[in-house]
Design a protein around this motif. Structure first.
Motif, PDB file in Angstrom:
ATOM      1  N   ASP A  71       0.816  -1.210   0.000  1.00  0.00           N
ATOM      2  CA  ASP A  71       0.000   0.000   0.000  1.00  0.00           C
ATOM      3  C   ASP A  71       0.856   1.268   0.000  1.00  0.00           C
ATOM      4  OD1 ASP A  71      -2.298  -1.453  -0.061  1.00  0.00           O
ATOM      5  OD2 ASP A  71      -2.794  -1.198   2.057  1.00  0.00           O
ATOM      6  N   ILE A  72       1.959   1.260   0.764  1.00  0.00           N
ATOM      7  CA  ILE A  72       2.816   2.450   0.835  1.00  0.00           C
ATOM      8  C   ILE A  72       3.406   2.763  -0.533  1.00  0.00           C
ATOM      9  CG2 ILE A  72       4.955   3.379   1.784  1.00  0.00           C
ATOM     10  CD1 ILE A  72       4.340   1.913   4.381  1.00  0.00           C
ATOM     11  N   GLU A  73       3.850   1.715  -1.239  1.00  0.00           N
ATOM     12  CA  GLU A  73       4.403   1.927  -2.580  1.00  0.00           C
ATOM     13  C   GLU A  73       3.323   2.431  -3.530  1.00  0.00           C
ATOM     14  OE1 GLU A  73       6.437  -0.505  -6.325  1.00  0.00           O
ATOM     15  OE2 GLU A  73       5.988  -1.555  -4.438  1.00  0.00           O
ATOM     16  N   ALA A  74       2.143   1.833  -3.453  1.00  0.00           N
ATOM     17  CA  ALA A  74       1.046   2.248  -4.329  1.00  0.00           C
ATOM     18  C   ALA A  74       0.659   3.702  -4.065  1.00  0.00           C
ATOM     19  CB  ALA A  74      -0.161   1.336  -4.121  1.00  0.00           C
ATOM     20  N   GLU A  75       0.555   4.069  -2.796  1.00  0.00           N
ATOM     21  CA  GLU A  75       0.205   5.452  -2.458  1.00  0.00           C
ATOM     22  C   GLU A  75       1.258   6.421  -2.970  1.00  0.00           C
ATOM     23  OE1 GLU A  75      -0.599   5.951   1.671  1.00  0.00           O
ATOM     24  OE2 GLU A  75      -2.296   4.559   1.671  1.00  0.00           O
ATOM     25  N   GLY A  76       2.530   6.043  -2.821  1.00  0.00           N
ATOM     26  CA  GLY A  76       3.597   6.911  -3.303  1.00  0.00           C
ATOM     27  C   GLY A  76       3.533   7.116  -4.801  1.00  0.00           C
ATOM     28  N   ARG A  77       3.284   6.038  -5.538  1.00  0.00           N
ATOM     29  CA  ARG A  77       3.198   6.150  -6.992  1.00  0.00           C
ATOM     30  C   ARG A  77       1.983   6.969  -7.418  1.00  0.00           C
ATOM     31  NH1 ARG A  77       4.642   0.093  -9.107  1.00  0.00           N
ATOM     32  NH2 ARG A  77       3.890   0.973 -11.073  1.00  0.00           N
ATOM     33  N   LEU A  78       0.887   6.793  -6.717  1.00  0.00           N
ATOM     34  CA  LEU A  78      -0.314   7.571  -7.026  1.00  0.00           C
ATOM     35  C   LEU A  78      -0.098   9.055  -6.740  1.00  0.00           C
ATOM     36  CD1 LEU A  78      -2.941   5.084  -5.597  1.00  0.00           C
ATOM     37  CD2 LEU A  78      -2.767   5.783  -8.001  1.00  0.00           C
ATOM     38  N   LEU A  79       0.543   9.357  -5.623  1.00  0.00           N
ATOM     39  CA  LEU A  79       0.789  10.757  -5.280  1.00  0.00           C
ATOM     40  C   LEU A  79       1.814  11.390  -6.220  1.00  0.00           C
ATOM     41  CD1 LEU A  79       0.741  10.549  -1.385  1.00  0.00           C
ATOM     42  CD2 LEU A  79      -0.913  11.727  -2.846  1.00  0.00           C
ATOM     43  N   ILE A  83      -4.751   9.199 -13.697  1.00  0.00           N
ATOM     44  CA  ILE A  83      -3.840   8.963 -12.573  1.00  0.00           C
ATOM     45  C   ILE A  83      -3.445   7.489 -12.535  1.00  0.00           C
ATOM     46  CG2 ILE A  83      -3.624   8.961 -10.057  1.00  0.00           C
ATOM     47  CD1 ILE A  83      -3.652  11.771 -11.132  1.00  0.00           C
ATOM     48  N   ARG A  84      -4.424   6.617 -12.731  1.00  0.00           N
ATOM     49  CA  ARG A  84      -4.158   5.175 -12.741  1.00  0.00           C
ATOM     50  C   ARG A  84      -3.140   4.819 -13.819  1.00  0.00           C
ATOM     51  NH1 ARG A  84      -4.614   1.682 -16.052  1.00  0.00           N
ATOM     52  NH2 ARG A  84      -5.813   3.021 -17.461  1.00  0.00           N
ATOM     53  N   ALA A  85      -3.351   5.354 -15.023  1.00  0.00           N
ATOM     54  CA  ALA A  85      -2.462   5.024 -16.135  1.00  0.00           C
ATOM     55  C   ALA A  85      -1.048   5.538 -15.889  1.00  0.00           C
ATOM     56  CB  ALA A  85      -3.021   5.608 -17.430  1.00  0.00           C
ATOM     57  N   ALA A  86      -0.929   6.742 -15.371  1.00  0.00           N
ATOM     58  CA  ALA A  86       0.394   7.331 -15.146  1.00  0.00           C
ATOM     59  C   ALA A  86       1.140   6.655 -14.004  1.00  0.00           C
ATOM     60  CB  ALA A  86       0.253   8.823 -14.863  1.00  0.00           C
ATOM     61  N   SER A  87       0.410   6.159 -13.025  1.00  0.00           N
ATOM     62  CA  SER A  87       1.039   5.562 -11.845  1.00  0.00           C
ATOM     63  C   SER A  87       1.356   4.086 -12.017  1.00  0.00           C
ATOM     64  CB  SER A  87       0.129   5.729 -10.625  1.00  0.00           C
ATOM     65  OG  SER A  87      -1.064   4.968 -10.785  1.00  0.00           O
ATOM     66  N   GLY A  88       0.627   3.416 -12.923  1.00  0.00           N
ATOM     67  CA  GLY A  88       0.784   1.982 -13.066  1.00  0.00           C
ATOM     68  C   GLY A  88       0.100   1.193 -11.967  1.00  0.00           C
ATOM     69  N   ALA A 146      -4.640  14.675  -0.220  1.00  0.00           N
ATOM     70  CA  ALA A 146      -3.372  14.018   0.110  1.00  0.00           C
ATOM     71  C   ALA A 146      -2.223  14.606  -0.703  1.00  0.00           C
ATOM     72  CB  ALA A 146      -3.488  12.518  -0.140  1.00  0.00           C
ATOM     73  N   TYR A 147      -2.480  14.885  -1.974  1.00  0.00           N
ATOM     74  CA  TYR A 147      -1.470  15.526  -2.832  1.00  0.00           C
ATOM     75  C   TYR A 147      -1.059  16.881  -2.266  1.00  0.00           C
ATOM     76  CZ  TYR A 147      -1.088  19.188  -6.498  1.00  0.00           C
ATOM     77  OH  TYR A 147      -0.788  20.318  -7.220  1.00  0.00           O
ATOM     78  N   LEU A 148      -2.031  17.670  -1.844  1.00  0.00           N
ATOM     79  CA  LEU A 148      -1.729  18.995  -1.301  1.00  0.00           C
ATOM     80  C   LEU A 148      -0.975  18.897   0.016  1.00  0.00           C
ATOM     81  CD1 LEU A 148      -5.088  20.841  -2.066  1.00  0.00           C
ATOM     82  CD2 LEU A 148      -2.890  21.180  -3.225  1.00  0.00           C
ATOM     83  N   ARG A 149      -1.373  17.967   0.873  1.00  0.00           N
ATOM     84  CA  ARG A 149      -0.699  17.818   2.168  1.00  0.00           C
ATOM     85  C   ARG A 149       0.764  17.422   1.972  1.00  0.00           C
ATOM     86  NH1 ARG A 149      -3.872  20.200   6.100  1.00  0.00           N
ATOM     87  NH2 ARG A 149      -6.042  19.512   5.905  1.00  0.00           N
ATOM     88  N   ARG A 150       1.015  16.503   1.042  1.00  0.00           N
ATOM     89  CA  ARG A 150       2.402  16.091   0.801  1.00  0.00           C
ATOM     90  C   ARG A 150       3.195  17.217   0.148  1.00  0.00           C
ATOM     91  NH1 ARG A 150       4.871  11.335  -3.081  1.00  0.00           N
ATOM     92  NH2 ARG A 150       4.262  12.864  -4.669  1.00  0.00           N
ATOM     93  N   ARG A 151       2.574  17.913  -0.794  1.00  0.00           N
ATOM     94  CA  ARG A 151       3.278  19.010  -1.450  1.00  0.00           C
ATOM     95  C   ARG A 151       3.631  20.108  -0.447  1.00  0.00           C
ATOM     96  NH1 ARG A 151       4.304  20.733  -6.674  1.00  0.00           N
ATOM     97  NH2 ARG A 151       4.678  22.980  -6.835  1.00  0.00           N
ATOM     98  N   ASP A 152       2.732  20.351   0.479  1.00  0.00           N
ATOM     99  CA  ASP A 152       3.008  21.343   1.523  1.00  0.00           C
ATOM    100  C   ASP A 152       4.276  20.990   2.281  1.00  0.00           C
ATOM    101  OD1 ASP A 152       2.475  23.344   3.717  1.00  0.00           O
ATOM    102  OD2 ASP A 152       2.146  21.498   4.847  1.00  0.00           O
ATOM    103  N   ARG A 153       4.395  19.748   2.725  1.00  0.00           N
ATOM    104  CA  ARG A 153       5.580  19.341   3.487  1.00  0.00           C
ATOM    105  C   ARG A 153       6.844  19.469   2.648  1.00  0.00           C
ATOM    106  NH1 ARG A 153       1.821  15.312   4.852  1.00  0.00           N
ATOM    107  NH2 ARG A 153       2.790  13.796   3.436  1.00  0.00           N
ATOM    108  N   ARG A 154       6.780  19.057   1.404  1.00  0.00           N
ATOM    109  CA  ARG A 154       7.958  19.108   0.541  1.00  0.00           C
ATOM    110  C   ARG A 154       8.340  20.545   0.196  1.00  0.00           C
ATOM    111  NH1 ARG A 154       7.394  14.230  -3.939  1.00  0.00           N
ATOM    112  NH2 ARG A 154       7.793  12.508  -2.501  1.00  0.00           N
ATOM    113  N   TRP A 155       7.344  21.359  -0.108  1.00  0.00           N
ATOM    114  CA  TRP A 155       7.590  22.755  -0.491  1.00  0.00           C
ATOM    115  C   TRP A 155       8.235  23.513   0.661  1.00  0.00           C
ATOM    116  CZ3 TRP A 155       6.367  27.808   0.669  1.00  0.00           C
ATOM    117  CH2 TRP A 155       6.434  28.753  -0.366  1.00  0.00           C
ATOM    118  N   ARG A 156       7.654  23.382   1.845  1.00  0.00           N
ATOM    119  CA  ARG A 156       8.208  24.094   2.994  1.00  0.00           C
ATOM    120  C   ARG A 156       9.575  23.542   3.394  1.00  0.00           C
ATOM    121  NH1 ARG A 156       5.802  23.409   7.459  1.00  0.00           N
ATOM    122  NH2 ARG A 156       4.232  21.841   6.889  1.00  0.00           N
ATOM    123  N   GLY A 157       9.773  22.245   3.199  1.00  0.00           N
ATOM    124  CA  GLY A 157      11.072  21.667   3.507  1.00  0.00           C
ATOM    125  C   GLY A 157      12.170  22.198   2.603  1.00  0.00           C
TER     126      GLY A 157
END
Length: 207
Positions: A3-11, A31-36, A55-66
């Motif tokens: 699941d962690i790998e799938a979520e990462g690829r989807l995000l 999204i499905r096609a691009a993520s595999g 979820a995309y926005l929450r992760r982008r927030d952490r990365r952007w601020r980091g």
């Protein structure tokens, strides 16, 4: 696939597609096609498109601020760090995939109809404002709360202007405006090397 790998690829796919093309223009099948990742697994990870966007926005927030914090922390003087924010913005504005503020973009498309998306956007803006507040407090600013509000507006204005005009130089003009309000609050940094280094790097890349 875990699941962690799938979520990462989807995000990862969502970040590229949502930011590059807009949230409404990109369907879950794309999204499905691009993520595999299979459509069944996609909906096991994210029950709805709204959930994926949040979820995309929450992760982008952490990365952007980091990324921002890493660049700013390179300045040795606390008085120089607030203006280093704008040096980093100029570097970001010059990237070929720059499309403005992902959070304002998403808010414009879904904010009125999705409380989850609106909350993610507001949380990001609050975190950025809180980060700026910490910088100006460390720099010894008079009335740091008001100064953080002013800098947050200047930052958002620079991002929007750069997105609309396609001109990374919006960051430099915002930096000059920020220097004025910082000086009025008693913060005067003396290090201009970061900005000159950023300019030189871009000139070498585009010249």
């Amino acid at each position: 696939m875990e699941d962690i790998e799938a979520e990462g690829r989807l995000l990862d796919a969502a970040e590229v597609l949502f930011y590059g093309h807009g949230v409404q223009a990109v369907g879950m099948d794309r999204i499905r096609a691009a993520s595999g990742v299979s459509l069944k697994r996609l909906y096991q990870c994210f029950a709805s498109k709204e959930e994926l966007v949040e979820a995309y926005l929450r992760r982008r927030d952490r990365r952007w601020r980091g990324a921002l914090a890493t660049r700013v922390a390179a300045e040795q003087s606390a008085a120089d760090r607030p203006l280093a924010v704008f040096d980093w913005l100029e570097e970001w504005f010059g990237e070929p995939d720059f499309r403005g503020c992902a959070f304002l973009n998403a808010f414009g498309e879904m904010g009125a109809g999705s409380a989850a998306v609106a909350d993610a956007v507001r949380d990001h803006k609050a975190e950025v404002r809180g980060y700026l507040l910490g910088l100006v407090r460390d720099a010894g600013a008079a009335d740091p709360e008001a100064l953080a509000d002013q800098l947050a507006v200047i930052v958002d204005g620079a991002i929007t202007t750069a997105a609309v005009t396609g001109a990374p130089g919006a960051a430099g003009r915002a930096r000059s405006a920020a220097a004025v309000v910082l000086a009025a609050a008693g913060v005067t940094g003396g290090n201009t090397e970061g900005r000159e280094r950023s300019r030189g790097k871009r000139n070498r890349a585009t010249g």
